[in-house]
Design a protein around this motif. Sequence first.
Motif, mmCIF file in Angstrom:
data_model
loop_
_atom_site.group_PDB
_atom_site.id
_atom_site.type_symbol
_atom_site.label_atom_id
_atom_site.label_comp_id
_atom_site.label_asym_id
_atom_site.label_seq_id
_atom_site.Cartn_x
_atom_site.Cartn_y
_atom_site.Cartn_z
ATOM 1 N N GLU A 1 200.264 75.828 85.677
ATOM 2 C CA GLU A 1 200.932 75.563 86.948
ATOM 3 C C GLU A 1 201.177 76.834 87.750
ATOM 4 O O GLU A 1 201.202 76.808 88.991
ATOM 5 C CB GLU A 1 202.258 74.849 86.695
ATOM 6 C CG GLU A 1 203.259 75.647 85.871
ATOM 7 C CD GLU A 1 204.588 74.922 85.744
ATOM 8 O OE1 GLU A 1 205.026 74.332 86.752
ATOM 9 O OE2 GLU A 1 205.162 74.962 84.652
ATOM 10 N N LYS B 1 198.095 78.667 95.753
ATOM 11 C CA LYS B 1 198.639 78.029 96.943
ATOM 12 C C LYS B 1 199.239 79.059 97.890
ATOM 13 O O LYS B 1 198.941 79.075 99.090
ATOM 14 C CB LYS B 1 199.695 76.991 96.549
ATOM 15 C CG LYS B 1 200.324 76.273 97.741
ATOM 16 C CD LYS B 1 201.385 75.275 97.286
ATOM 17 C CE LYS B 1 202.049 74.596 98.477
ATOM 18 N NZ LYS B 1 203.115 73.646 98.045
ATOM 19 N N SER C 1 200.217 77.508 91.680
ATOM 20 C CA SER C 1 201.215 77.936 92.682
ATOM 21 C C SER C 1 200.839 79.285 93.283
ATOM 22 O O SER C 1 201.060 79.519 94.484
ATOM 23 C CB SER C 1 202.608 78.000 92.044
ATOM 24 O OG SER C 1 202.655 78.966 91.000
#
Length: 294
Positions: A67, A74, A71
């Motif tokens: 994850e 992103k 992130s």
Amino acid sequence: MKGTLTYQRKQQYQYASLLLPAFILFTVGMIVPIFMCIYYSMMIWDGYTVDMAWVGLQNYINIFQDEYVMSSWKFTLIFALVNASVADIAALLLAVLLDSGIRGKSLQRTIVFIPCLLSAVVTGFVWKKLYSTVLPGIVSALGLPINLQLFGSTDTVLWGLTIANCWQWTGLWMMVYLAALQSIPPEYYEAARVDGANALQRFRNVTIPLLMPAIVTCTVALSTGAIKTYDILVTATEGGPGRASNTIVYYAYNVAFKLKQYGYGSAIAITLIVVLLLISVVQLALFRKKEVQL
């Protein structure tokens, strides 16, 4: 005839000898490390000991299950889009303004260009001090209800970094646009005036099409440069607050050297190279179609 061929061959050898040092440096400094990184990305290795274990593509599979990678990507892509857009537009507008007949334009060009002479590390320290002490102090003294501690909030850290990064690099790309603007023959503008085009129409129909090679260069460089941003993060935010400004480069560094997962960090670095190549190829393909030959 034989003498001509011999002379041409000597010239070819001379050209090759001039290219050889650059080719060796590029191979040793770029190509070899990339292949080594690909090799290590298929290993479990801490980067220090001789103990390595082959895991094949497992590190790449782990990327899609991490994850923090998602992130980081992103934030990186959003930062690259915002930074490239703001800096590109600002550089172009400044170039057009400082290419006009305003007074003191040489001094103003110098002032805008100076920040790019600073290192990104110094820039990070400067803006960290501005956001944490200087600007809040000024706002407080004026009694304004504005929070300018942009590095201290997850909602504003993106804009804080964008301002700092654009402040440093806009002057460099402004000079690229200036050089391109000054290479446009004035006859094109004179013909547009004769046809009744106003300033905005001349900018849209003459300046922009003829600036497309420079726009390609600046846009690709700004986009890929923003994706690779690292130095300013180290001194300004360290990926914070929390993980709000953690870029993929900064995360790969932390994984490889702080967490001692060199193989996994190498896999993340390879995905970064692939994404940079894809973005560059797509941008070049899109913009090249719009270029106009003088």
